[in-house]
Design a protein around this motif. Structure first.
Motif, PDB file in Angstrom:
ATOM      1  N   ARG A  43       0.962  -1.026  -0.190  1.00 11.19           N
ATOM      2  CA  ARG A  43       0.179   0.154  -0.306  1.00 11.19           C
ATOM      3  C   ARG A  43       0.868   1.071  -0.052  1.00 11.19           C
ATOM      4  O   ARG A  43       2.247   1.380   1.006  1.00 11.19           O
ATOM      5  CB  ARG A  43      -1.094   0.135   1.241  1.00 11.19           C
ATOM      6  N   VAL A  44       0.552   2.302  -0.530  1.00  6.41           N
ATOM      7  CA  VAL A  44       1.503   3.163  -0.605  1.00  6.41           C
ATOM      8  C   VAL A  44       0.110   5.037  -1.025  1.00  6.41           C
ATOM      9  O   VAL A  44      -0.741   4.741  -1.624  1.00  6.41           O
ATOM     10  CB  VAL A  44       1.730   3.440  -2.130  1.00  6.41           C
ATOM     11  N   TRP A  45       0.853   5.870  -0.689  1.00 12.83           N
ATOM     12  CA  TRP A  45       0.117   7.604  -0.527  1.00 12.83           C
ATOM     13  C   TRP A  45       1.220   7.866  -0.352  1.00 12.83           C
ATOM     14  O   TRP A  45       1.929   8.512  -0.008  1.00 12.83           O
ATOM     15  CB  TRP A  45      -0.555   6.384   0.752  1.00 12.83           C
ATOM     16  N   PHE A  46       0.374   9.629  -0.285  1.00 11.69           N
ATOM     17  CA  PHE A  46       0.596  10.789   0.250  1.00 11.69           C
ATOM     18  C   PHE A  46      -0.021  11.381   1.021  1.00 11.69           C
ATOM     19  O   PHE A  46      -1.003  10.973   1.419  1.00 11.69           O
ATOM     20  CB  PHE A  46       0.657  11.664  -1.189  1.00 11.69           C
ATOM     21  N   ALA A  47       0.273  11.575   2.562  1.00 13.46           N
ATOM     22  CA  ALA A  47      -0.107  12.138   3.090  1.00 13.46           C
ATOM     23  C   ALA A  47       0.862  13.652   3.617  1.00 13.46           C
ATOM     24  O   ALA A  47       2.231  14.024   3.706  1.00 13.46           O
ATOM     25  CB  ALA A  47       0.712  11.345   4.740  1.00 13.46           C
ATOM     26  N   PRO A  48      -0.392  14.546   3.516  1.00 13.66           N
ATOM     27  CA  PRO A  48      -1.456  14.805   3.325  1.00 13.66           C
ATOM     28  C   PRO A  48      -1.770  14.036   1.918  1.00 13.66           C
ATOM     29  O   PRO A  48      -1.310  14.558   1.038  1.00 13.66           O
ATOM     30  CB  PRO A  48      -2.014  16.157   3.475  1.00 13.66           C
ATOM     31  N   LEU A  49      -3.641  13.411   1.953  1.00 15.98           N
ATOM     32  CA  LEU A  49      -3.873  13.466   0.461  1.00 15.98           C
ATOM     33  C   LEU A  49      -4.108  14.837   0.402  1.00 15.98           C
ATOM     34  O   LEU A  49      -4.221  15.044  -1.068  1.00 15.98           O
ATOM     35  CB  LEU A  49      -5.115  12.569   0.955  1.00 15.98           C
ATOM     36  N   GLY A  50      -4.965  15.693   0.867  1.00 14.59           N
ATOM     37  CA  GLY A  50      -5.474  16.595   0.509  1.00 14.59           C
ATOM     38  C   GLY A  50      -5.028  17.933   1.649  1.00 14.59           C
ATOM     39  O   GLY A  50      -5.024  17.829   2.238  1.00 14.59           O
ATOM     40  N   LEU A  51      -4.525  18.942   0.627  1.00 13.87           N
ATOM     41  CA  LEU A  51      -3.951  20.333   1.597  1.00 13.87           C
ATOM     42  C   LEU A  51      -4.557  21.370   0.331  1.00 13.87           C
ATOM     43  O   LEU A  51      -5.204  21.647  -0.482  1.00 13.87           O
ATOM     44  CB  LEU A  51      -2.465  20.062   0.953  1.00 13.87           C
TER      45      LEU A  51
END
Length: 176
Positions: A43-51
């Motif tokens: 599992r991969v992600w950007f943090a934050p997802l929204g800014l």
């Protein structure tokens, strides 16, 4: 009357601050966006997802994933032929592949909604959304309507603009 030399020495010694509005002496705002993943890479992600940020904010994308390389790439026809999902006239960006521990910076100046993705992990839903300014700002441009041309996982992972504006930042579910 002070001499020219004394005047210039005064500027060098901090007198310049009196001549320049204080807001212009401070560094531009910066925000960190981390590229993350689980230890085994499933599992991969950007943090934050929204800014939500002000125009002129510099984003620093930092790869904090220990096992994967990532990119931060604007949705733009000039970046691998992807659909336009940043304000018209805004500069598109592509970080290139960032190894663990590497960083990339981009400054966003045009008001509007910027969607971006990780090139090798877009189909896994590794996308993000930056809202620059607020609706009603001069030059504001909303995100492209619909999700045509996006992989289903990417389309379903983009947070609504209203949620980003209300919270300031939206974290991905289950992220730490």
């Amino acid at each position: 009357m002070p001499s020219r030399r004394r005047f210039l020495l005064g500027l060098a010694g901090g007198g310049l601050a009196a001549l320049v509005p204080s807001g212009l002496l401070h560094a531009a705002t910066a925000e960190l966006v981390e590229m993350r993943g689980t230890p085994r890479g499933e599992r991969v992600w950007f943090a934050p997802l929204g800014l939500a940020v002000a125009p002129g904010t510099t984003l620093c994308f930092a790869n904090r994933d220990r096992v994967n390389s990532h990119t931060a790439s604007a949705y733009h026809p000039g970046v691998f032929g992807r659909p336009l999902r940043i304000p018209a006239g805004a500069e598109p960006w592509h970080s290139g592949y960032l190894l663990p521990g590497e960083r990339f910076e981009v400054t966003l100046t045009r008001p509007g909604v910027y969607d971006y993705y990780c090139l090798p992990h877009e189909r896994a839903g590794m996308v993000g959304r930056i809202v620059v300014g607020r609706p009603g700002d001069v030059g504001w441009q909303e995100a492209a309507e619909g999700h045509e041309g996006l992989p289903p996982a990417a389309a379903s992972n983009l947070p609504p603009v209203a949620a980003i504006l209300a919270a300031g930042r939206v974290q991905p579910e289950g992220s730490s």
